[in-house]
Design an enzyme around this catalytic site. Structure first.
Site, PDB file in Angstrom:
ATOM      1  N   LYS A   9       0.817  -1.207   0.000  1.00 38.27           N
ATOM      2  CA  LYS A   9       0.000   0.000   0.000  1.00 38.27           C
ATOM      3  C   LYS A   9       0.861   1.273   0.000  1.00 38.27           C
ATOM      4  CE  LYS A   9      -3.917  -2.266   2.249  1.00 38.27           C
ATOM      5  NZ  LYS A   9      -4.918  -2.177   3.347  1.00 38.27           N
ATOM      6  N   TYR A  49     -12.124  -3.137  -3.701  1.00 35.31           N
ATOM      7  CA  TYR A  49     -12.706  -3.082  -2.357  1.00 35.31           C
ATOM      8  C   TYR A  49     -14.247  -3.112  -2.377  1.00 35.31           C
ATOM      9  CZ  TYR A  49      -8.202  -2.347  -0.036  1.00 35.31           C
ATOM     10  OH  TYR A  49      -6.930  -2.502   0.470  1.00 35.31           O
ATOM     11  N   PHE A  57     -15.858   3.518   6.046  1.00 35.01           N
ATOM     12  CA  PHE A  57     -14.500   3.880   5.645  1.00 35.01           C
ATOM     13  C   PHE A  57     -14.240   3.685   4.149  1.00 35.01           C
ATOM     14  CE2 PHE A  57     -14.317  -0.541   7.272  1.00 35.01           C
ATOM     15  CZ  PHE A  57     -13.757  -1.202   6.173  1.00 35.01           C
ATOM     16  N   ARG A  85      -1.850 -14.233   5.118  1.00 34.90           N
ATOM     17  CA  ARG A  85      -2.674 -13.576   6.132  1.00 34.90           C
ATOM     18  C   ARG A  85      -1.979 -13.631   7.503  1.00 34.90           C
ATOM     19  NH1 ARG A  85      -7.064 -10.480   4.406  1.00 34.90           N
ATOM     20  NH2 ARG A  85      -7.829 -10.698   6.526  1.00 34.90           N
ATOM     21  N   THR A  91      -5.687  -6.742  10.857  1.00 36.33           N
ATOM     22  CA  THR A  91      -5.926  -5.525  10.066  1.00 36.33           C
ATOM     23  C   THR A  91      -5.398  -4.286  10.783  1.00 36.33           C
ATOM     24  OG1 THR A  91      -7.932  -6.587   9.219  1.00 36.33           O
ATOM     25  CG2 THR A  91      -7.732  -4.207   8.896  1.00 36.33           C
ATOM     26  N   ASN A 112      -2.086   0.328   6.673  1.00 39.29           N
ATOM     27  CA  ASN A 112      -1.553  -0.882   7.300  1.00 39.29           C
ATOM     28  C   ASN A 112      -0.639  -1.697   6.381  1.00 39.29           C
ATOM     29  OD1 ASN A 112      -3.538  -1.796   5.624  1.00 39.29           O
ATOM     30  ND2 ASN A 112      -4.735  -2.861   7.183  1.00 39.29           N
ATOM     31  N   HIS A 115      -1.920  -5.558   1.640  1.00 46.34           N
ATOM     32  CA  HIS A 115      -3.180  -6.277   1.416  1.00 46.34           C
ATOM     33  C   HIS A 115      -2.862  -7.710   1.032  1.00 46.34           C
ATOM     34  CE1 HIS A 115      -7.118  -7.387  -0.280  1.00 46.34           C
ATOM     35  NE2 HIS A 115      -6.418  -7.969  -1.243  1.00 46.34           N
ATOM     36  N   GLU A 126      -9.413 -10.969  -7.443  1.00 44.54           N
ATOM     37  CA  GLU A 126      -8.476  -9.854  -7.260  1.00 44.54           C
ATOM     38  C   GLU A 126      -7.296  -9.951  -8.231  1.00 44.54           C
ATOM     39  OE1 GLU A 126      -9.375  -9.197  -2.472  1.00 44.54           O
ATOM     40  OE2 GLU A 126      -7.439  -9.992  -3.108  1.00 44.54           O
TER      41      GLU A 126
HETATM   42  P1  IDP Z   1      -7.919  -6.902   5.696  1.00 42.50           P
HETATM   43  O1  IDP Z   1      -7.108  -5.961   4.819  1.00 42.50           O
HETATM   44  O2  IDP Z   1      -7.164  -7.338   6.920  1.00 42.50           O
HETATM   45  O3  IDP Z   1      -8.540  -8.037   4.928  1.00 42.50           O
HETATM   46  P2  IDP Z   1     -10.570  -5.674   5.704  1.00 42.50           P
HETATM   47  O4  IDP Z   1     -11.533  -5.746   6.843  1.00 42.50           O
HETATM   48  O5  IDP Z   1     -10.853  -6.508   4.477  1.00 42.50           O
HETATM   49  O6  IDP Z   1      -9.121  -6.028   6.284  1.00 42.50           O
HETATM   50  O7  IDP Z   1     -10.451  -4.161   5.286  1.00 42.50           O
HETATM   51  C1  IDP Z   1      -9.814  -3.788   4.075  1.00 42.50           C
HETATM   52  C2  IDP Z   1      -8.948  -2.588   4.338  1.00 42.50           C
HETATM   53  O8  IDP Z   1      -9.770  -1.496   4.702  1.00 42.50           O
HETATM   54  C3  IDP Z   1      -7.963  -2.731   5.500  1.00 42.50           C
HETATM   55  O9  IDP Z   1      -6.762  -3.384   5.154  1.00 42.50           O
HETATM   56  C4  IDP Z   1      -7.728  -1.289   5.876  1.00 42.50           C
HETATM   57  O10 IDP Z   1      -6.796  -0.663   4.996  1.00 42.50           O
HETATM   58  C5  IDP Z   1      -9.106  -0.665   5.646  1.00 42.50           C
HETATM   59  N1  IDP Z   1      -9.911  -0.633   6.876  1.00 42.50           N
HETATM   60  C6  IDP Z   1     -10.488  -1.685   7.511  1.00 42.50           C
HETATM   61  N2  IDP Z   1     -11.154  -1.290   8.594  1.00 42.50           N
HETATM   62  C7  IDP Z   1     -11.024   0.047   8.640  1.00 42.50           C
HETATM   63  C8  IDP Z   1     -11.496   1.060   9.540  1.00 42.50           C
HETATM   64  O11 IDP Z   1     -12.194   0.792  10.526  1.00 42.50           O
HETATM   65  N3  IDP Z   1     -11.141   2.352   9.255  1.00 42.50           N
HETATM   66  C9  IDP Z   1     -10.376   2.688   8.163  1.00 42.50           C
HETATM   67  N4  IDP Z   1      -9.910   1.781   7.299  1.00 42.50           N
HETATM   68  C10 IDP Z   1     -10.228   0.466   7.527  1.00 42.50           C
HETATM   69 MG    MG Z   2      -9.982  -8.061   3.449  1.00 45.28          MG
END
Ligand code: IDP
Ligand code: MG
Length: 139
Positions: A9, A49, A57, A85, A91, A112, A115, A126
């Site tokens: 990212k 997404y 978000f 993972r 996350t 973070n 992905h 994807e």
């Molecule tokens: P993942 O990346 O661990 O699979 P997901 O729940 O699929 O997590 O969320 C996708 C992405 O959305 C996350 O990696 C993060 O960048 C963003 N994200 C998830 N939850 C939040 C939030 O509560 N606030 C802002 N961004 C979020």
């Molecule tokens: Mg995800």
């Protein structure tokens, strides 16, 4: 062999962490079978997404992921999805297990670092958003 899509990212790219993240995943025994640097446009970000389109978000996430260049990569290997993972961690970097990519490199729940696909079905979808089959070379 199972495949997974990995994105490095913008927050990680901006701090020069792309090679370190790739190296960690290779260190898990996975093979890097496709790799490109690109800047996602909003349409691609919305597709990637799409599952989160009703989350509060979503718009911020689309804006963020398309704000600067990223690396898209495909890793292949046994249980590649679960291995990645686990190596990424939770996350939210604040909750990620010590030694994981997000614990070490993530800034906050949105920024973070990385992905990784969460299932065989989403991995297939994807990967198809970022790569043509002839760009993915096993070796
Ligand atoms: P993942 O990346 O661990 O699979 P997901 O729940 O699929 O997590 O969320 C996708 C992405 O959305 C996350 O990696 C993060 O960048 C963003 N994200 C998830 N939850 C939040 C939030 O509560 N606030 C802002 N961004 C979020
Ligand atoms: Mg995800």
């Amino acid at each position: 062999m199972e495949r997974s899509l990995v994105l490095i990212k913008p927050d990680a790219m901006q701090r020069g962490l792309d090679s370190a993240i790739i190296a960690r995943l290779e260190g898990e025994g996975l093979k890097l079978v496709a790799f490109k640097r690109l800047q996602m446009d909003k349409a691609l970000a919305q597709k990637h997404y799409a599952i989160h389109k009703d989350k509060p978000f979503f718009q911020g996430l689309v804006d963020y992921i398309s704000s600067a260049p990223i690396v898209a990569a495909v890793f292949a290997g046994e249980n590649a999805i679960a291995v990645i993972r686990k190596a990424m961690g939770a996350t939210d970097p604040a909750k990620a297990e010590a030694g994981t990519i997000r614990a070490d490199f993530g800034l906050n729940i949105e920024h973070n670092a990385v992905h990784g696909s969460d299932s065989v079905e989403t991995a297939g979808k994807e990967i198809g958003l970022f790569f043509n089959e002839d760009e993915i070379g096993d070796y």
